[in-house]
Design a protein around this motif. Structure first.
Motif, PDB file in Angstrom:
ATOM      1  N   TYR A  10       0.810  -1.150  -0.043  1.00  0.00           N
ATOM      2  CA  TYR A  10       0.158   0.140  -0.105  1.00  0.00           C
ATOM      3  C   TYR A  10       0.770   1.375  -0.057  1.00  0.00           C
ATOM      4  O   TYR A  10       0.301   2.347  -0.331  1.00  0.00           O
ATOM      5  CB  TYR A  10      -0.958   0.007   1.157  1.00  0.00           C
ATOM      6  N   LEU A  19      -3.732   5.782   5.688  1.00  0.00           N
ATOM      7  CA  LEU A  19      -4.296   4.240   5.789  1.00  0.00           C
ATOM      8  C   LEU A  19      -4.764   3.786   7.243  1.00  0.00           C
ATOM      9  O   LEU A  19      -5.655   3.445   7.583  1.00  0.00           O
ATOM     10  CB  LEU A  19      -3.446   3.048   5.155  1.00  0.00           C
ATOM     11  N   GLU A  34      -9.252  -6.173   0.767  1.00  0.00           N
ATOM     12  CA  GLU A  34      -8.600  -6.870  -0.081  1.00  0.00           C
ATOM     13  C   GLU A  34      -9.316  -8.223  -0.817  1.00  0.00           C
ATOM     14  O   GLU A  34      -9.115  -8.271  -1.964  1.00  0.00           O
ATOM     15  CB  GLU A  34      -7.273  -7.398   0.487  1.00  0.00           C
ATOM     16  N   ILE A  71      -5.048  -3.183  -5.402  1.00  0.00           N
ATOM     17  CA  ILE A  71      -4.974  -2.019  -4.406  1.00  0.00           C
ATOM     18  C   ILE A  71      -5.760  -0.873  -4.550  1.00  0.00           C
ATOM     19  O   ILE A  71      -6.350  -0.277  -3.712  1.00  0.00           O
ATOM     20  CB  ILE A  71      -3.150  -1.618  -4.310  1.00  0.00           C
ATOM     21  N   VAL A  75      -8.293   0.215  -1.753  1.00  0.00           N
ATOM     22  CA  VAL A  75      -8.072   1.420  -1.364  1.00  0.00           C
ATOM     23  C   VAL A  75      -9.435   2.297  -1.438  1.00  0.00           C
ATOM     24  O   VAL A  75     -10.043   3.020  -0.592  1.00  0.00           O
ATOM     25  CB  VAL A  75      -7.039   2.279  -1.804  1.00  0.00           C
TER      26      VAL A  75
END
Length: 141
Positions: A10, A19, A34, A71, A75
């Motif tokens: 990340y 994060l 994920e 990712i 995110v």
């Protein structure tokens, strides 16, 4: 739980402190996002590619383009947990770009270099014939 994405992956997309603030240092939330991102990608990629081999890869064996898209999707889902009203336009654009890319891969317009293909007999839609039509035109009289 997926071993495809590592927490340090990340760092190329989002700062660790951001994060941590988004998930309130609750790492299982990251793993859930994920897994959802990988499940979403499997829907598009499983038509042509061996998703079990793609997503079971670790370390340097992972396809970097697929990793980047996973990712970006994860995110995006993490940001949606925090406050969807204040979602960064960049995050939304990256998610939409990932979805467009997956649609193009599924439509066989582009391919993933180095990704393992399914055997020919297992590929969905493996036929000598393909039926398509032009897009519907809108006529205004």
């Amino acid at each position: 739980m997926s071993q495809f994405v590592e927490l340090r992956d990340y760092d190329a997309s989002i700062h660790r402190d951001i994060l941590d603030a988004l998930v309130r240092e609750d790492e299982p939330v990251i793993e859930i996002c994920e897994d959802r991102a990988i499940a979403e990608m499997r829907c598009y990629l499983s038509k042509r590619y061996d998703c079990d081999r793609i997503f079971s890869a670790t370390g340097e064996e992972r396809n970097q383009l697929v990793l980047m898209m996973v990712i970006d999707i994860a995110v995006y889902h993490i940001f949606c947990i925090h406050n969807p009203q204040k979602l960064s336009p960049m995050r939304k654009d990256r998610y939409e770009r990932a979805v467009e890319w997956m649609k193009a891969v599924a439509a066989e317009e582009i391919s993933i270099e180095g990704a393992p293909l399914l055997p020919a007999e297992e590929r969905a839609g493996n036929s000598d014939f393909r039926i398509e039509s032009n897009r519907k035109r809108t006529n205004h009289w």
